[in-house]
Design a protein around this motif. Structure first.
Motif, PDB file in Angstrom:
ATOM      1  N   LEU A  79      56.396  56.084  24.964  1.00  0.00           N
ATOM      2  CA  LEU A  79      57.187  57.009  24.370  1.00  0.00           C
ATOM      3  C   LEU A  79      58.624  56.216  23.901  1.00  0.00           C
ATOM      4  N   ALA A  80      58.950  55.139  24.736  1.00  0.00           N
ATOM      5  CA  ALA A  80      59.982  54.246  24.577  1.00  0.00           C
ATOM      6  C   ALA A  80      59.971  53.541  23.427  1.00  0.00           C
ATOM      7  N   LEU A  81      58.639  53.640  22.698  1.00  0.00           N
ATOM      8  CA  LEU A  81      58.586  52.640  21.322  1.00  0.00           C
ATOM      9  C   LEU A  81      58.510  53.607  20.290  1.00  0.00           C
ATOM     10  N   ILE A  82      58.037  54.749  20.324  1.00  0.00           N
ATOM     11  CA  ILE A  82      57.839  55.752  19.265  1.00  0.00           C
ATOM     12  C   ILE A  82      58.510  56.692  19.252  1.00  0.00           C
ATOM     13  N   GLU A  83      58.966  57.469  18.181  1.00  0.00           N
ATOM     14  CA  GLU A  83      59.872  58.486  17.951  1.00  0.00           C
ATOM     15  C   GLU A  83      59.038  60.027  18.419  1.00  0.00           C
ATOM     16  N   GLY A  84      57.704  59.987  18.303  1.00  0.00           N
ATOM     17  CA  GLY A  84      57.286  61.203  18.397  1.00  0.00           C
ATOM     18  C   GLY A  84      56.452  61.589  19.592  1.00  0.00           C
ATOM     19  N   ARG A  85      55.269  61.698  19.909  1.00  0.00           N
ATOM     20  CA  ARG A  85      54.581  62.580  20.865  1.00  0.00           C
ATOM     21  C   ARG A  85      53.360  61.405  21.573  1.00  0.00           C
ATOM     22  N   VAL A  86      53.087  61.623  22.930  1.00  0.00           N
ATOM     23  CA  VAL A  86      51.822  60.947  23.281  1.00  0.00           C
ATOM     24  C   VAL A  86      51.059  61.901  23.771  1.00  0.00           C
ATOM     25  N   SER A  87      49.887  61.734  23.649  1.00  0.00           N
ATOM     26  CA  SER A  87      48.819  62.596  24.259  1.00  0.00           C
ATOM     27  C   SER A  87      48.179  62.002  25.613  1.00  0.00           C
ATOM     28  N   THR A  88      48.235  62.586  26.636  1.00  0.00           N
ATOM     29  CA  THR A  88      47.745  62.393  27.916  1.00  0.00           C
ATOM     30  C   THR A  88      46.696  63.185  28.398  1.00  0.00           C
ATOM     31  N   GLU A  89      45.778  62.602  29.090  1.00  0.00           N
ATOM     32  CA  GLU A  89      44.237  63.534  28.968  1.00  0.00           C
ATOM     33  C   GLU A  89      44.143  64.126  30.461  1.00  0.00           C
ATOM     34  N   VAL A  90      43.841  65.186  30.539  1.00  0.00           N
ATOM     35  CA  VAL A  90      43.212  65.851  31.851  1.00  0.00           C
ATOM     36  C   VAL A  90      41.918  65.321  32.131  1.00  0.00           C
ATOM     37  N   ASP A  91      41.686  64.877  33.390  1.00  0.00           N
ATOM     38  CA  ASP A  91      40.475  64.516  33.939  1.00  0.00           C
ATOM     39  C   ASP A  91      39.478  65.420  33.377  1.00  0.00           C
ATOM     40  N   ALA A  92      38.276  64.553  32.764  1.00  0.00           N
ATOM     41  CA  ALA A  92      37.167  65.112  32.000  1.00  0.00           C
ATOM     42  C   ALA A  92      36.308  66.008  33.111  1.00  0.00           C
ATOM     43  N   ARG A  93      36.347  65.454  34.303  1.00  0.00           N
ATOM     44  CA  ARG A  93      35.598  66.294  35.154  1.00  0.00           C
ATOM     45  C   ARG A  93      35.943  67.683  35.564  1.00  0.00           C
ATOM     46  N   LEU A  94      37.092  68.083  35.065  1.00  0.00           N
ATOM     47  CA  LEU A  94      37.820  69.585  35.003  1.00  0.00           C
ATOM     48  C   LEU A  94      37.310  70.319  33.916  1.00  0.00           C
ATOM     49  N   SER A  95      36.607  69.745  32.931  1.00  0.00           N
ATOM     50  CA  SER A  95      36.144  70.302  31.497  1.00  0.00           C
ATOM     51  C   SER A  95      35.666  71.705  31.590  1.00  0.00           C
ATOM     52  N   PHE A  96      35.221  72.251  32.861  1.00  0.00           N
ATOM     53  CA  PHE A  96      34.504  73.703  32.878  1.00  0.00           C
ATOM     54  C   PHE A  96      35.154  74.484  33.855  1.00  0.00           C
ATOM     55  N   ASP A  97      36.604  73.916  34.237  1.00  0.00           N
ATOM     56  CA  ASP A  97      37.334  74.843  35.302  1.00  0.00           C
ATOM     57  C   ASP A  97      38.527  75.079  34.483  1.00  0.00           C
ATOM     58  N   THR A 101      42.150  72.957  35.097  1.00  0.00           N
ATOM     59  CA  THR A 101      42.665  72.159  34.068  1.00  0.00           C
ATOM     60  C   THR A 101      44.390  72.576  33.894  1.00  0.00           C
ATOM     61  N   VAL A 102      44.396  73.775  34.031  1.00  0.00           N
ATOM     62  CA  VAL A 102      45.871  74.465  33.790  1.00  0.00           C
ATOM     63  C   VAL A 102      46.540  73.650  35.055  1.00  0.00           C
ATOM     64  N   THR A 103      46.416  73.659  36.028  1.00  0.00           N
ATOM     65  CA  THR A 103      47.028  73.079  37.447  1.00  0.00           C
ATOM     66  C   THR A 103      47.407  71.548  37.007  1.00  0.00           C
ATOM     67  N   ARG A 104      46.249  70.812  36.718  1.00  0.00           N
ATOM     68  CA  ARG A 104      46.381  69.435  36.586  1.00  0.00           C
ATOM     69  C   ARG A 104      47.336  69.210  35.140  1.00  0.00           C
ATOM     70  N   ALA A 105      47.390  69.684  34.378  1.00  0.00           N
ATOM     71  CA  ALA A 105      48.234  69.721  32.897  1.00  0.00           C
ATOM     72  C   ALA A 105      49.608  70.048  33.375  1.00  0.00           C
ATOM     73  N   GLN A 137      45.288  77.826  25.684  1.00  0.00           N
ATOM     74  CA  GLN A 137      45.851  78.809  25.595  1.00  0.00           C
ATOM     75  C   GLN A 137      46.818  79.426  26.391  1.00  0.00           C
ATOM     76  N   THR A 138      46.602  79.230  27.594  1.00  0.00           N
ATOM     77  CA  THR A 138      47.631  79.397  28.876  1.00  0.00           C
ATOM     78  C   THR A 138      48.689  78.673  28.917  1.00  0.00           C
ATOM     79  N   LEU A 139      48.216  77.441  28.575  1.00  0.00           N
ATOM     80  CA  LEU A 139      49.493  76.399  28.695  1.00  0.00           C
ATOM     81  C   LEU A 139      50.383  76.471  27.512  1.00  0.00           C
ATOM     82  N   GLU A 140      49.927  76.924  26.272  1.00  0.00           N
ATOM     83  CA  GLU A 140      50.626  76.883  25.146  1.00  0.00           C
ATOM     84  C   GLU A 140      51.672  78.322  25.462  1.00  0.00           C
ATOM     85  N   ARG A 141      51.014  79.414  26.072  1.00  0.00           N
ATOM     86  CA  ARG A 141      52.072  80.263  26.143  1.00  0.00           C
ATOM     87  C   ARG A 141      53.229  80.013  27.187  1.00  0.00           C
TER      88      ARG A 141
END
Length: 315
Positions: A79-97, A101-105, A137-141
């Protein structure tokens, strides 16, 4: 004007990399990362000190917390080198929980905020499972914006739109890979290039659907294998492109025009589509390519997250 500069006139260019030293060369607005990219980066001599420093600083904390702090450290440097956003991933092992996922995010966002990063500069990447989309959806809210990844099926895109997620990342190259493998010796590379590429067709369908029905979710084509796929999706909201392909675009002076057109899409005669959970699961099950590639992607990202934890333990 080279093709990279031309593309930037009608599509937001995003760098798909964990190597933030490459960013100045291509000047992307946003950057995406994933566990595989970060794992690759920290095993090299340039970024090994970053791994070591982060682990030493937070020694004694839970392994998953240290891993998140490492991802956030990369994100902050990017982020120190760009003007926009960075995407950071939640652990894929939580993909069905959903709740995990909300807590980790939320923890990832809190770690960014502790470093002085505004919440709007971070997108939380989540696999586009039913549970992942509900978490998004929960996170966006709650004001936390999301990037739904490992997206291969139209049904995934429809439900992401229903959930009003910020952005989706349909995987162009991996879709094409699957169809090429299925066709075997019968695959005709020339006949399946450009606008006829199965991955390009998938993203085009999603883009037209979103624009036709006024869905605000951003479409970011991802996982490109060649320049033809990128050129065929010029005009898409965003395209996330690996440094090697960014360099090829920058080296070409051939004309480049938009291939996708939001205004034209708004006038298309397309059916309205909606899925509840049962309908989504059935539609995904009916799509062998999407079912296989989603499962494969989650397994690969989960394995790389586990390898990253092994590197952390070894410090």
């Amino acid at each position: 004007m080279n093709q990279l500069d031309a593309l930037k006139q009608f599509t937001t260019v995003v760098a798909d990399t964990g190597d933030f030293r490459q960013l100045a060369q291509f000047r992307p607005r946003d950057t995406t990362t994933n566990p595989s990219l970060i794992l690759r980066a920290v095993q090299g001599p340039e970024y090994a000190p970053l791994l070591h420093d982060t682990v030493v600083r937070w020694k004694g904390r839970a392994l998953d917390e240290i891993a998140d702090r490492l991802l956030v450290r990369f994100g902050c440097d990017i982020l120190a080198l760009i003007e926009g956003r960075v995407s950071t991933e939640v652990d894929a092992r939580l993909s069905f929980d959903t709740q995990a996922t909300v807590t980790r995010a939320e923890r990832i966002v809190e770690l960014y905020q502790a470093e002085g990063v505004h919440i709007d500069r971070v997108l939380i990447k989540i696999a586009a499972t039913w549970e992942g989309i509900q978490a998004a959806q929960t996170l966006e809210r709650r004001g936390i914006h999301t990037n739904l990844t490992l997206l291969f099926a139209f049904a995934q895109a429809v439900v992401c739109g229903q959930a009003r997620v910020q952005l989706i990342s349909p995987f162009v190259g991996r879709i094409c890979d699957w169809h090429r493998k299925q066709a075997g010796a019968g695959w005709d590379e020339a006949a399946n290039a450009g606008a006829n590429d199965p991955g390009v067709q998938s993203v085009t369908q999603i883009y037209n659907h979103y624009k036709r029905f006024g869905i605000a979710t951003e479409v970011m084509g991802a996982s490109f294998r060649n320049l033809g796929q990128i050129r065929a999706l010029a005009g898409c909201d965003l395209l996330t492109i690996a440094p090697e392909l960014l360099a090829q675009l920058a080296a070409s002076d051939a004309p480049l025009q938009p291939a996708l057109d939001a205004q034209a899409a708004r006038g298309m005669d397309l059916p309205a589509v909606h899925y509840d959970e049962a309908g989504f699961r059935y539609a995904l099950n009916e799509d062998a390519m999407a079912t296989e590639k989603l499962a494969e992607g989650i397994r690969a990202f989960a394995a790389d997250a586990a390898r990253l934890e092994q590197l952390i333990r070894a410090v």
